[in-house]
Design a protein around this motif. Structure first.
Motif, mmCIF file in Angstrom:
data_model
loop_
_atom_site.group_PDB
_atom_site.id
_atom_site.type_symbol
_atom_site.label_atom_id
_atom_site.label_comp_id
_atom_site.label_asym_id
_atom_site.label_seq_id
_atom_site.Cartn_x
_atom_site.Cartn_y
_atom_site.Cartn_z
ATOM 1 N N CYS A 58 67.472 46.785 -39.250
ATOM 2 C CA CYS A 58 67.537 45.767 -40.449
ATOM 3 C C CYS A 58 66.464 44.574 -40.064
ATOM 4 C CB CYS A 58 68.974 45.003 -40.367
ATOM 5 S SG CYS A 58 70.314 46.235 -40.738
ATOM 6 N N SER A 59 65.712 44.176 -41.293
ATOM 7 C CA SER A 59 64.800 43.257 -41.022
ATOM 8 C C SER A 59 65.605 41.920 -42.035
ATOM 9 C CB SER A 59 63.625 43.489 -41.729
ATOM 10 O OG SER A 59 62.651 42.423 -41.653
ATOM 11 N N LEU A 60 65.659 40.886 -41.167
ATOM 12 C CA LEU A 60 66.387 39.760 -42.100
ATOM 13 C C LEU A 60 65.637 38.566 -41.868
ATOM 14 C CD1 LEU A 60 69.140 38.446 -43.001
ATOM 15 C CD2 LEU A 60 69.660 37.948 -40.609
ATOM 16 N N GLY A 61 65.342 37.854 -43.245
ATOM 17 C CA GLY A 61 64.259 36.981 -43.447
ATOM 18 C C GLY A 61 65.476 35.790 -43.746
ATOM 19 N N ILE A 62 65.320 34.710 -42.926
ATOM 20 C CA ILE A 62 66.245 33.633 -43.043
ATOM 21 C C ILE A 62 65.352 32.192 -43.088
ATOM 22 C CG2 ILE A 62 68.265 34.532 -41.953
ATOM 23 C CD1 ILE A 62 67.337 33.065 -39.127
#
Length: 195
Positions: A58-62
């Motif tokens: 997973c790539s999670l942009g926050i």
């Protein structure tokens, strides 16, 4: 023994006088009451066993997209979604400022690659990499805004459910401008394609 129950495990025992309560033992030798389940309890109880073989990369942009460079992670994952195709084993997610609501997402992923800004004394626009161990050691803050629940706290929630990702990596950029804007600054915007 039936095929469906061949991997069943004992997760507790019934005791007189404990009706309506479920206790878990804590890592420091104590115990605490688990809050009552709502809805269908099976997924929560069996969650780890079901998800173990199905975890995704997973790539999670926050970040907060209306606070200038703080929205870098969100811009980066949107760029990935618009310009690349990924197999079903990879998830790209805009976590925004979701806080505690990110825990179910984190529980279904391993590894988790977090894209965010980092509040350190360094050149604006410079990129930095951190591991989960760096975060635990306090080398970076996982909160840019006071209203955000820190990622470490969210991971602790995942740990309570025995479903925290083992691998967590942070790909960060130092912000230049944290003002009311949906645009990235001139030094941070090019990093969207480079991260």
């Amino acid at each position: 023994q039936q095929e469906e129950g061949k991997e069943a495990v004992i997760i507790g025992r019934l005791e007189k006088g404990k009706a309506g309560r479920v206790l878990i033992n804590t890592p420091i030798g104590g115990s605490r009451v688990i809050t009552p389940l709502h809805g269908e309890p099976l997924p929560r109880i069996c969650y780890r066993r079901i998800m173990e073989d199905k975890k995704k990369i997973c790539s999670l942009g926050i970040g907060n997209q209306i606070v200038g460079d703080e929205g870098f992670g969100v811009h980066a994952v949107r760029y990935l979604e618009e310009n690349y195709e990924f197999p079903d084993t990879v998830l790209i997610r805009d976590g925004g400022t979701a806080g505690i609501y990110m825990s179910p997402f984190l529980e279904e992923c391993d590894p988790v690659l977090v894209i965010d800004v980092v509040d350190i004394d360094a050149e604006p626009g410079s990129m930095h990499y951190y591991s989960k161990d760096d975060v635990k050691a306090g080398k970076i803050s996982t909160r840019m805004s006071p209203h955000q629940l820190g990622l470490l706290e969210i991971l602790e929630i995942c740990k309570l459910r025995d479903a925290a990702p083992e691998t967590l990596e942070f790909y960060c950029v130092v912000p230049k401008e944290l003002n009311t804007s949906t645009e990235l600054s001139d030094v941070v915007a090019p990093r969207v394609k480079e991260i």
